[in-house]
Scaffold this motif. Structure first.
Motif, PDB file in Angstrom:
ATOM      1  N   TYR A 227       0.838  -1.182   0.000  1.00 28.38           N
ATOM      2  CA  TYR A 227       0.000   0.000   0.000  1.00 28.38           C
ATOM      3  C   TYR A 227       0.888   1.252   0.000  1.00 28.38           C
ATOM      4  O   TYR A 227       1.847   1.335   0.762  1.00 28.38           O
ATOM      5  CB  TYR A 227      -0.888   0.000   1.244  1.00 28.38           C
ATOM      6  CG  TYR A 227      -1.672   1.261   1.464  1.00 28.38           C
ATOM      7  CD1 TYR A 227      -2.814   1.526   0.734  1.00 28.38           C
ATOM      8  CD2 TYR A 227      -1.272   2.185   2.422  1.00 28.38           C
ATOM      9  CE1 TYR A 227      -3.544   2.672   0.942  1.00 28.38           C
ATOM     10  CE2 TYR A 227      -1.995   3.336   2.643  1.00 28.38           C
ATOM     11  CZ  TYR A 227      -3.123   3.582   1.895  1.00 28.38           C
ATOM     12  OH  TYR A 227      -3.838   4.718   2.108  1.00 28.38           O
ATOM     13  N   ARG A 229       2.813   2.365  -2.461  1.00 28.42           N
ATOM     14  CA  ARG A 229       3.998   2.375  -3.338  1.00 28.42           C
ATOM     15  C   ARG A 229       3.802   3.436  -4.398  1.00 28.42           C
ATOM     16  O   ARG A 229       2.745   3.545  -5.000  1.00 28.42           O
ATOM     17  CB  ARG A 229       4.140   1.029  -4.026  1.00 28.42           C
ATOM     18  CG  ARG A 229       5.196   0.151  -3.414  1.00 28.42           C
ATOM     19  CD  ARG A 229       4.994  -1.240  -3.882  1.00 28.42           C
ATOM     20  NE  ARG A 229       5.849  -1.509  -5.031  1.00 28.42           N
ATOM     21  CZ  ARG A 229       6.710  -2.533  -5.065  1.00 28.42           C
ATOM     22  NH1 ARG A 229       6.848  -3.306  -4.033  1.00 28.42           N
ATOM     23  NH2 ARG A 229       7.430  -2.752  -6.123  1.00 28.42           N
ATOM     24  N   VAL A 230       4.812   4.233  -4.647  1.00 30.24           N
ATOM     25  CA  VAL A 230       4.681   5.284  -5.657  1.00 30.24           C
ATOM     26  C   VAL A 230       5.811   5.180  -6.656  1.00 30.24           C
ATOM     27  O   VAL A 230       6.895   4.690  -6.345  1.00 30.24           O
ATOM     28  CB  VAL A 230       4.712   6.686  -5.012  1.00 30.24           C
ATOM     29  CG1 VAL A 230       3.408   6.948  -4.313  1.00 30.24           C
ATOM     30  CG2 VAL A 230       5.878   6.828  -4.070  1.00 30.24           C
ATOM     31  N   ILE A 292       1.295   4.040  -9.082  1.00 28.05           N
ATOM     32  CA  ILE A 292       1.570   2.958 -10.016  1.00 28.05           C
ATOM     33  C   ILE A 292       0.472   1.912  -9.970  1.00 28.05           C
ATOM     34  O   ILE A 292       0.556   0.877 -10.587  1.00 28.05           O
ATOM     35  CB  ILE A 292       2.917   2.294  -9.714  1.00 28.05           C
ATOM     36  CG1 ILE A 292       2.908   1.752  -8.296  1.00 28.05           C
ATOM     37  CG2 ILE A 292       4.052   3.265  -9.914  1.00 28.05           C
ATOM     38  CD1 ILE A 292       4.051   0.810  -8.038  1.00 28.05           C
ATOM     39  N   ARG A 293      -0.586   2.194  -9.202  1.00 25.40           N
ATOM     40  CA  ARG A 293      -1.678   1.227  -9.042  1.00 25.40           C
ATOM     41  C   ARG A 293      -2.315   0.831 -10.358  1.00 25.40           C
ATOM     42  O   ARG A 293      -2.499   1.650 -11.245  1.00 25.40           O
ATOM     43  CB  ARG A 293      -2.781   1.872  -8.203  1.00 25.40           C
ATOM     44  CG  ARG A 293      -2.790   1.490  -6.793  1.00 25.40           C
ATOM     45  CD  ARG A 293      -4.057   1.982  -6.164  1.00 25.40           C
ATOM     46  NE  ARG A 293      -5.053   0.932  -6.223  1.00 25.40           N
ATOM     47  CZ  ARG A 293      -5.015  -0.138  -5.454  1.00 25.40           C
ATOM     48  NH1 ARG A 293      -4.057  -0.286  -4.591  1.00 25.40           N
ATOM     49  NH2 ARG A 293      -5.944  -1.050  -5.542  1.00 25.40           N
ATOM     50  N   THR A 294      -2.686  -0.425 -10.453  1.00 25.27           N
ATOM     51  CA  THR A 294      -3.489  -0.857 -11.592  1.00 25.27           C
ATOM     52  C   THR A 294      -4.806  -1.390 -11.049  1.00 25.27           C
ATOM     53  O   THR A 294      -4.956  -1.570  -9.840  1.00 25.27           O
ATOM     54  CB  THR A 294      -2.779  -1.975 -12.364  1.00 25.27           C
ATOM     55  OG1 THR A 294      -2.305  -2.937 -11.430  1.00 25.27           O
ATOM     56  CG2 THR A 294      -1.622  -1.419 -13.153  1.00 25.27           C
ATOM     57  N   ARG A 295      -5.764  -1.639 -11.952  1.00 26.39           N
ATOM     58  CA  ARG A 295      -7.071  -2.095 -11.502  1.00 26.39           C
ATOM     59  C   ARG A 295      -7.321  -3.504 -11.960  1.00 26.39           C
ATOM     60  O   ARG A 295      -7.136  -3.840 -13.132  1.00 26.39           O
ATOM     61  CB  ARG A 295      -8.168  -1.177 -12.068  1.00 26.39           C
ATOM     62  CG  ARG A 295      -8.249   0.137 -11.372  1.00 26.39           C
ATOM     63  CD  ARG A 295      -9.141   0.041 -10.139  1.00 26.39           C
ATOM     64  NE  ARG A 295     -10.505  -0.339 -10.480  1.00 26.39           N
ATOM     65  CZ  ARG A 295     -11.109  -1.421  -9.987  1.00 26.39           C
ATOM     66  NH1 ARG A 295     -10.472  -2.210  -9.172  1.00 26.39           N
ATOM     67  NH2 ARG A 295     -12.341  -1.703 -10.318  1.00 26.39           N
TER      68      ARG A 295
ATOM     69  N   ARG B  78       6.697  -1.839   2.010  1.00 28.75           N
ATOM     70  CA  ARG B  78       5.926  -1.795   0.760  1.00 28.75           C
ATOM     71  C   ARG B  78       6.797  -2.034  -0.455  1.00 28.75           C
ATOM     72  O   ARG B  78       6.316  -2.520  -1.473  1.00 28.75           O
ATOM     73  CB  ARG B  78       5.179  -0.476   0.646  1.00 28.75           C
ATOM     74  CG  ARG B  78       6.027   0.760   0.766  1.00 28.75           C
ATOM     75  CD  ARG B  78       5.157   2.002   0.668  1.00 28.75           C
ATOM     76  NE  ARG B  78       5.915   3.187   1.042  1.00 28.75           N
ATOM     77  CZ  ARG B  78       6.084   3.592   2.287  1.00 28.75           C
ATOM     78  NH1 ARG B  78       5.519   2.924   3.276  1.00 28.75           N
ATOM     79  NH2 ARG B  78       6.797   4.661   2.570  1.00 28.75           N
ATOM     80  N   TYR B 106      -5.644  -7.463  -4.402  1.00 26.05           N
ATOM     81  CA  TYR B 106      -5.236  -6.194  -3.797  1.00 26.05           C
ATOM     82  C   TYR B 106      -3.728  -5.937  -3.876  1.00 26.05           C
ATOM     83  O   TYR B 106      -3.279  -4.864  -4.282  1.00 26.05           O
ATOM     84  CB  TYR B 106      -5.709  -6.129  -2.339  1.00 26.05           C
ATOM     85  CG  TYR B 106      -5.263  -4.869  -1.660  1.00 26.05           C
ATOM     86  CD1 TYR B 106      -5.968  -3.694  -1.853  1.00 26.05           C
ATOM     87  CD2 TYR B 106      -4.113  -4.825  -0.877  1.00 26.05           C
ATOM     88  CE1 TYR B 106      -5.548  -2.515  -1.280  1.00 26.05           C
ATOM     89  CE2 TYR B 106      -3.687  -3.650  -0.302  1.00 26.05           C
ATOM     90  CZ  TYR B 106      -4.405  -2.497  -0.499  1.00 26.05           C
ATOM     91  OH  TYR B 106      -3.979  -1.334   0.049  1.00 26.05           O
ATOM     92  N   GLU B 109      -2.563  -5.102  -7.360  1.00 21.82           N
ATOM     93  CA  GLU B 109      -2.946  -3.741  -7.751  1.00 21.82           C
ATOM     94  C   GLU B 109      -1.960  -2.739  -7.161  1.00 21.82           C
ATOM     95  O   GLU B 109      -1.561  -1.780  -7.821  1.00 21.82           O
ATOM     96  CB  GLU B 109      -4.358  -3.417  -7.249  1.00 21.82           C
ATOM     97  CG  GLU B 109      -5.451  -4.172  -7.962  1.00 21.82           C
ATOM     98  CD  GLU B 109      -6.839  -3.780  -7.471  1.00 21.82           C
ATOM     99  OE1 GLU B 109      -7.766  -3.833  -8.274  1.00 21.82           O
ATOM    100  OE2 GLU B 109      -6.987  -3.419  -6.287  1.00 21.82           O
ATOM    101  N   SER B 110      -1.560  -2.987  -5.908  1.00 25.92           N
ATOM    102  CA  SER B 110      -0.657  -2.041  -5.246  1.00 25.92           C
ATOM    103  C   SER B 110       0.687  -1.960  -5.936  1.00 25.92           C
ATOM    104  O   SER B 110       1.298  -0.900  -5.970  1.00 25.92           O
ATOM    105  CB  SER B 110      -0.435  -2.443  -3.790  1.00 25.92           C
ATOM    106  OG  SER B 110      -1.632  -2.451  -3.097  1.00 25.92           O
ATOM    107  N   GLY B 112       1.158  -2.631  -9.054  1.00 24.58           N
ATOM    108  CA  GLY B 112       0.971  -2.161 -10.413  1.00 24.58           C
ATOM    109  C   GLY B 112       1.190  -3.194 -11.494  1.00 24.58           C
ATOM    110  O   GLY B 112       1.822  -2.905 -12.506  1.00 24.58           O
ATOM    111  N   MET B 118      -2.799 -10.025 -13.704  1.00 27.40           N
ATOM    112  CA  MET B 118      -3.560 -10.165 -12.462  1.00 27.40           C
ATOM    113  C   MET B 118      -4.640 -11.210 -12.612  1.00 27.40           C
ATOM    114  O   MET B 118      -4.842 -12.065 -11.755  1.00 27.40           O
ATOM    115  CB  MET B 118      -4.202  -8.822 -12.095  1.00 27.40           C
ATOM    116  CG  MET B 118      -3.206  -7.792 -11.644  1.00 27.40           C
ATOM    117  SD  MET B 118      -3.984  -6.494 -10.690  1.00 27.40           S
ATOM    118  CE  MET B 118      -4.482  -5.401 -11.968  1.00 27.40           C
TER     119      MET B 118
END
Lengths: 386, 542
Positions: A227, A229-230, A292-295, B78, B106, B109-110, B112, B118
């Motif tokens: 959680y 991460r950038v 950098i989140r993906t869905r 992280r 989850y 996703e975090s 990326g 996924m």
């Protein structure tokens, strides 16, 4: 035509409807309610919302909140009526009963306790209470049809982390209730009173301690799972996005103020507001580039979404149009009391909003879990320990 | 894969380091079991692996921890999420979303990952852990074993090379624990995942471990070795190992299967003694004649729409120790709860000392029956041990100092000024017991008392329970711990789906049950032996 049929045929495959579609639909109905005091129309809205919820509600904990919203609505009506009876408004002439009146000192002029209770004011109170209750029912419907967490998934990346904090806070409320129950049980086991104010005071500390401990556990778990991460972002870009956000917010505030304040020259409000919204949007998009989140499996916006959201928006639009052209049709008449008439056009639009109960896809798991789960004898320990 | 170089960890405000000068190297694909008493620094060791110590917990870490070549000094948790997966002790506290499928996604996703990756990994993980049927289920509706598997799956989807688990089976019934361990076994064997696992219940896991790390605590150096090496000298060991030591088997068996293959001669020697032993072992019970202390008759208890007890009938006398067993959710906790009036049967009755339990409140309740709940901390409200004991005396109307005397007899040397939360699990249980016993109730109920207890604390608990029964108390405990039940219970009641499916002397009920038989009984079946102590006594007597 065949493509429409195909898209609707696809809706037979269980999937999650886009949460924003449900919210648009529910808010559309809420707008209808807010424009009327006609009890028949309000009743129709509640009935339509309830029917859709009954048909498309998933089998999940958050979906069980609907009943709570309905009960809350009844409480609101009761409170509204009680206030009218006690405080009165002196409006109307059909006196039903006269309560003993309590004289109040001069500084409370305009407020009277007790006195005559008229049919007109009672009816008005019921109608107004119904509006509030129906609004609650609409929000409750959206809440149980679309999980708050799924709604969160559609917010822009830059706001995602804030959104997670909100959702986590929301899931804490039910856990807190569980904790209060546990602490009360423990008090009883020690032979102490488990009801009353003193017991409540005694259970505050343990409950808060438990909540804090869980919060720390969750934070550690989220940190371990990546959680926050950038990706890399240049200083210039960061400053630009920050500045744009700030400017945008200022613009929106000033614009809203200008819109509300009648002293400000009319031409300035809308441009100010528009600029503010634009600046804020660009700022959010820019800072979202850092995430950098993906869905995973984002909910698509397809024909069922258009229909669901569309019926809600249409109902709202019809109600707004009717309230501008023929306002009397939407008012529940109270003086003299008269049986309300159902305004045909808005009623038809609201009925159309029942369409989602047929065209929206079933939530996944509804078929399979009804049949097989929860596996016999394998209930969650909490349920049994409770 | 994991390398500790001269690691010393000191928490802020602590006088001594928790870990000092730890050197440890775990190569790829090993399953390493970490054992040690509560408070020995086991959890600290585990949390060092992904940098939670010191990035999250604070404190000072000297030395260097590297995982897959990444130094935790420069990588916060992280940034390690794609190489280390951490499964917390209580899976529910670590869940972020509310559906199984979303929870699995989850972590990906975090960090990326691309949507198609996924999608594929979620499906693979669902299959790997046998979760496919549960994919759309809300997390709150899952059983304990299912939750634990989802928690493992949720960290697996990022394809970590290292998996860290803190007591994954401690809250599970034997069947669910098997599920979880089988899943881990598959990860290690098929995917080459490196697993670091802390667990008190050695009897469940030691056979799967490649190496065992003993954390002795108090800054002592770690002991590292193969399970057989470590178990040969360990002060506490699972029953199957103790039996092996007693019989002088070499190599020392770690699993029931190994022991059973070596046990032929021992079984022959024990054959003539078996009958006497079964009688004698349980003859030490002091059942007090007269009215039974606890009677649950044909009780039906509902929680909302769920029937937790459906017509259960159980009775217990003073001087008896009754173990109530059954899988998670079978109604064990509800049975105990109905005996202190927490649940009122909608039909049937639950009486304690001849009085219906549902109406009891205050002193009427605590002078008849005491319940130590699953989480003993729930009972403790004060900031200091002394205050806790004083308030217990007041609640019970006992002479000041009486609960202190009880506590000293259960666990000597607990200081007055300590905060109850700072005690070890065993000490906390002792404190909760002392609080409950202050009012001298003839009936004592314990819900899952061995959860989180190490072997030493468990031994003390066994002695305590026996003493309490000898004093003429009726002790009823709900437990998953088959070894504890074998050790103390005079009678075992098995619940399934809210009904009593077996009720009888421990020897009759657990011997031959694949789920509830203790290890010794599995090794020596069909002879009715339950514990190593019984076997040792019989051999010594012959």
């Amino acid at each position: 035509m065949s493509s429409v049929k195909h898209a609707l045929g696809a809706s037979a495959v269980p999937r999650w409807l886009h949460p924003l579609a449900w919210w648009a639909w529910a808010l559309g109905l809420a707008v209808v309610v807010s424009r009327t005091t006609n009890p028949l129309l309000i009743g129709l809205v509640v009935a339509v919302a309830g029917w859709v919820v009954a048909r498309r509600r998933p089998d999940a904990p958050w979906a069980r909140s609907y009943a709570v919203f309905l009960k809350l609505g009844l409480v609101v009506i009761a409170i509204r009526v009680a206030f009218t009876v006690v405080l009165g408004s002196g409006f109307g002439s059909t006196v039903l009963v006269t309560l003993p009146s309590l004289p109040l000192p001069g500084w409370a002029a305009g407020v009277s306790l007790g006195g005559p209770v008229t049919a007109e004011e009672l009816l008005l109170a019921v109608y107004q209470g119904m509006v509030l209750a129906a609004l609650l029912a609409c929000v409750g419907a959206a809440n149980s049809l679309a999980s708050p967490a799924r709604l969160l998934a559609s917010v822009p990346a830059a706001l995602y982390e804030v959104g997670v904090a909100v959702v986590v806070a929301m899931t804490f409320a039910p856990q807190l209730v569980q904790d209060v129950g546990r602490v009360r049980t423990a008090r009883r086991l020690r032979g102490r009173p488990d009801t009353g104010l003193k017991a409540l005071a005694g259970s505050v500390m343990p409950v808060l301690e438990g909540a804090l401990e869980r919060a720390v556990d969750l934070a550690a778990a989220m940190d371990s799972r990546g959680y926050g991460r950038v990706g890399p972002m240049s200083t210039a870009l960061r400053r630009t996005s920050g500045g744009l956000l700030l400017l945008g917010m200022l613009g929106i505030c000033a614009g809203v103020y200008a819109l509300v304040d009648s002293g400000t020259p009319g031409g300035i409000a809308l441009p100010l507001l528009a600029t503010g919204v634009a600046a804020a949007t660009v700022g959010v998009l820019l800072s979202g580039r850092r995430s950098i989140r993906t869905r995973y499996r984002p909910d698509p916006w397809a024909l069922p979404e258009w229909i669901v959201a569309g019926t809600g928006v249409l109902a709202a639009a019809v109600a707004i149009a009717v309230s501008a052209t023929d306002p009397a049709a939407l008012v529940g008449q109270v003086s003299p009391p008269a049986w309300p008439q159902l305004p045909l056009l808005p009623a038809a639009a609201v009925l159309l909003a029942a369409l989602p109960g047929v065209v929206a896809p079933l939530p996944p798991g509804m078929m399979s879990t009804r049949g097989t789960a929860p596996a016999a004898g394998r209930r969650a320990p909490e349920e049994v320990a409770a | 894969m994991i390398r500790f170089d001269d690691v010393t960890v000191t928490y802020d405000g602590a006088a001594a380091p928790v870990l000092s000068h730890v050197d440890l190297h775990v190569p790829e694909g090993e399953l390493v079991l970490v054992v040690g008493r509560t408070g020995s620094g086991k959890s600290t060791l585990l949390r060092c692996v992904n940098g939670l110590v010191p990035h999250f917990t604070g404190g000072t870490l000297r030395g260097r921890v590297t995982v897959a070549g990444r130094d935790t000094r420069t990588h916060p948790p992280r940034e390690l999420a794609d190489v280390v997966g951490v499964v917390p002790q209580d899976p529910l506290s670590g869940f972020v979303t509310d559906l199984v499928e979303d929870e699995l996604a989850y972590g990906m996703e975090s960090i990326g990952l691309a949507p198609d990756v996924m999608r594929r990994r979620v499906e693979e993980t669902l299959d790997l852990l046998g979760l496919a049927d549960l994919r759309h289920r809300p997390l709150l509706s899952l059983s304990g074993g299912q939750r634990q598997r989802v928690a493992i799956g949720a960290v697996l989807t990022t394809h970590p090379q290292v998996l860290v688990l803190d007591e994954p089976t401690s809250a599970l019934d034997p069947g669910a624990a098997e599920e979880v361990l089988a899943a881990l076994q598959r990860l290690v064997h098929d995917l080459g995942v490196t697993v670091l696992l802390a667990e008190h219940r050695l009897e469940r896991v030691v056979q799967y471990a490649d190496r065992v790390v003993v954390v002795p605590g108090a800054g002592e150096p770690l002991v590292v070795g193969t399970p057989a090496e470590v178990m040969a000298h360990a002060p506490v060991a699972p029953p199957v190992v103790e039996l092996g030591r007693l019989a002088g088997w070499s190599p020392l068996p770690l699993s029931v299967r190994d022991a059973r293959r070596a046990a032929g001669p021992l079984r022959e020697r024990l054959e003539p003694l078996a009958h006497d032993a079964a009688l004698r072992a349980r003859s030490s019970m002091h059942v007090v004649d007269g009215e039974p202390a606890v009677v649950v008759e044909d009780a039906v208890v509902r929680h909302g729409g769920v029937v937790a007890l459906r017509g259960a009938t159980v009775a217990a006398d003073r001087g008896e120790i009754v173990a109530v067993m059954g899988r998670n959710g079978a109604g064990k906790s509800t049975l105990l709860g109905s005996l202190v009036g927490l649940h009122t049967p909608s039909s049937g009755s639950a009486t304690v000392c001849g009085v219906p339990a549902s109406g009891l409140r205050g002193r009427d309740l605590v002078s008849r029956v005491g319940l130590v709940p699953q989480e003993p901390t729930d009972l403790l409200v004060a900031d200091r041990v002394a205050d806790e004991l004083a308030s217990a005396d007041r609640d019970a109307g006992a002479a000041p100092g009486s609960s202190r005397t009880i506590l000293d007899s259960l666990a000597p040397g607990i200081h007055d000024d300590i905060h109850p939360r700072d005690l070890s699990e065993g000490q906390r249980l002792a404190l909760a017991l002392a609080v409950v016993l202050a009012s001298d109730p003839p009936v004592l109920l314990l819900d899952e008392p061995t959860r989180g207890l190490d072997y030493a604390a468990k031994k003390r608990l066994v002695a305590t329970l026996r003493r309490l029964a000898e004093q003429g108390r009726c002790v009823v405990l709900a437990t998953h711990d088959v070894e504890l039940a074998a050790e103390v219970a005079t009678r075992v009641v098995v619940l399934a789906d809210g009904e009593v499916v077996a009720d009888g002397p421990a020897t009759e009920v657990v011997v031959g049950s694949p789920m509830f038989a203790p290890q010794v009984s599995k090794v020596l079946a069909p002879q009715p032996w339950l514990t190593v102590a019984e076997v040792a006594a019989a051999l010594a007597a012959s």
